[in-house]
Write an enzyme that holds these catalytic residues in place. Structure first.
Site, PDB file in Angstrom:
ATOM      1  CG  ASP A 278      33.761   4.279  -0.813  1.00  0.00           C
ATOM      2  OD1 ASP A 278      34.554   5.137  -1.231  1.00  0.00           O
ATOM      3  OD2 ASP A 278      34.065   3.083  -0.681  1.00  0.00           O
ATOM      4  CG  ASP A 342      40.443   0.871  -0.222  1.00  0.00           C
ATOM      5  OD1 ASP A 342      40.055   1.967   0.184  1.00  0.00           O
ATOM      6  OD2 ASP A 342      39.721   0.069  -0.846  1.00  0.00           O
TER       7      ASP A 342
END
Length: 530
Positions: A278, A342
């Site tokens: 990430d 997201d």
């Protein structure tokens, strides 16, 4: 990644509207009482009128599910749990397994290691007191993993960083007891929060973040990751871990910056099978996060390291699509890559809006997807998820939940569930475990679906399948129920064709020129045409 979520509460029911000007007072009262009773009943059930269980239950006879192909590297540990439904117990057998692999007939777990590269056609068999089933299964030992989109679960959207080894093992048990594993879900992935945090005052995660040799230290909530992965592997499940190429993760925990090879080797020693990488704080080290060369650099480094390890790692690139990741992800060893922000953050506080925008926004990226590498618009947020900082049922309507699973399957997106597996209700299980829907996602051809017609908020998407049939998604992105029509000419078809309702697993007959169906607001139907 840590944006506050807002709940968009919907009743899920439909209000009936009727003109009552011609009714007498007593009839008005009766109608009013009827409406109040109907609404009360719907709210009491918590489901609303459109929470339809579409999928019939699996038959008692055994049925082998999951992908028709599976890849692994030569000489690396091999692990595959045959997904199968039917009355338990089920006995398994296989013919044609390559040398080095063995099958546990009681659990259906295939394990071992194959030294030589090659393609092997295996005949899998399952039997129980009700009957027998067989299926052809291709094992490819070579340089490619994730020959179909990975399926599994992740901690993030049901717990954020409040995770523990005990919780992960409980979720894994639920993956099996709920039946999710019998339909192909196999990865149990830890997201942010498993290790220690610089400058923390919480005793469970406080510094030091690394030992004297530079090895990353775990939170006290994860006392033995090697034992945890061993337990998961014993159940036939694979498991993933999370970190960032930056100094810190999105949650502020220790990142991998300048310890890339050491950390990767540690993950392998612990027994992990999957790495989510990430971008997070690494973005602060970049001059331009939208520059492809800069965005590619940390993933290229980690991809080259993973390729040298003695076990297989499915590599999940998470950089939110800032650097045109679909164009270069395969080049750096990626197996699937986030193309969006997201989804759980919710655009304008709406989970539907973000799912709608990110999912349908995959159109145009299909040329980059295929066996070994997949576009990823993020996890599937059904069941109980964190929404507005609380673990609550997803704010999506039932129609929207069917749309999510339908669209992700047509897109060949990884099916990574984000809800609490220990609190699955019948409706959520129904949406997640329709084997014909999953088969569209797991089709060996690996062609991402594309839109073939649009009319306002109505869309028809096409996904070619290996057997020559076509999966067709009928989508209504609008706020009112509408008829959606698919024309055979839009599918490059002529004449009469058979149509199957994939969600209800029901043949609908043969149709000339076109097929149309009523689709609910924010809803979807999935067809198979041949």
């Amino acid at each position: 990644m840590h944006r506050q979520l807002e709940c968009d509460v919907k009743s899920g029911g439909r209000l009936m509207r009727a003109s009552t000007s011609f009714l007498g007072a007593s009839q008005n009262l009766v109608l009013l009482l009827f409406l109040l009773f109907s609404m009360t009943a719907a709210f009491a059930q918590g489901i609303g009128a459109d929470k339809e269980i579409r999928t019939p239950p699996p038959p008692a006879m055994p049925r082998i599910n999951g992908p028709g192909i599976y890849g692994a590297h030569p000489g690396h540990p091999f692990l595959y749990r045959i997904p199968a439904t039917g009355a338990k117990p089920i006995k398994f057998s296989a013919k044609g397994l390559p040398k080095g692999l063995m099958l546990n007939s009681e659990t259906g777990i295939i394990s071992g290691s194959v030294k030589s590269a090659g393609k092997y056609v295996v005949q899998l068999h399952a039997s129980n007191a009700r009957g027998k089933a067989g299926r052809s299964f291709r094992i490819v030992i070579g340089d490619s993993l994730a020959l179909t989109p990975p399926m599994g679960w992740s901690t993030w959207y049901m717990a954020y960083t409040n995770i523990s080894q005990k919780m992960v093992l409980a979720q894994a048990d639920a993956m099996i007891s709920s039946g999710l594993a019998d339909h192909g879900y196999s990865y149990v992935n830890i997201d942010d929060g498993w290790n220690r945090k610089p400058d923390s005052k919480d005793a469970s995660i406080d510094p030091p973040t690394r030992d004297a040799q530079g090895n990353m230290l775990t939170s006290s909530n994860f006392p033995d990751l090697k034992a945890m992965t061993g337990e998961l592997h014993g159940k036939g499940l694979k498991t993933g871990i999370y970190t960032s190429p930056g100094p810190r993760t999105c949650g502020g925990y220790q990142g991998t910056y300048q310890h890339e090879e050491q950390d990767a080797r540690q993950f392998a020693a612990w027994g992990f099978d999957f790495l989510k990488y990430d971008l997070c704080s690494y973005a602060e080290l970049m001059k331009d996060r939208h520059n492809n060369d800069e965005a590619k650099k940390p993933y290229q480094l980690m991809g080259s390291i993973l390729a040298k390890l003695d076990r297989d790692f499915v590599f999940n690139l998470c950089e939110y699509g800032w650097g045109d990741v679909s164009q270069w992800a395969r080049e750096v060893g990626g197996n699937f890559w986030r193309t969006t922000d997201d989804v759980g953050a919710g655009l304008d506080g709406s989970l539907w809006k973000s799912m709608d925008a990110y999912g349908f926004g995959e159109a145009g990226l299909e040329k980059y997807a295929g066996p070994g590498g997949w576009n990823d618009p993020d996890n599937i947020l059904l069941g109980k998820i964190i929404w507005k900082d609380k673990l609550v049922p997803t704010p999506l309507t039932p129609n929207e939940q069917y749309t999510w699973m339908t669209l992700w399957s047509v897109l060949d997106a990884p099916l990574v569930f984000g809800g609490d597996m220990t609190q699955l209700d019948d409706f959520t299980l129904n949406v997640l475990t329709n084997d014909e829907v999953i088969a569209v996602n797991q089709d060996v051809l690996g062609k991402q679906g594309v839109p073939v017609s649009k009319s306002g908020k109505l869309e028809v998407w096409l996904k070619p399948l290996e057997d020559g049939s076509k999966a067709v998604g009928l989508f209504n992105r609008g706020d009112e129920d509408s008829d959606v029509t698919v024309k055979w000419s839009d599918l490059s078809l002529q004449g009469e064709h058979k149509v199957r309702d994939v969600w209800r697993q029901k043949d609908l007959g043969a149709f000339k020129e076109d097929f149309h169906s009523k689709v609910g607001a924010h809803g979807a139907e999935l067809l198979r045409v041949w």
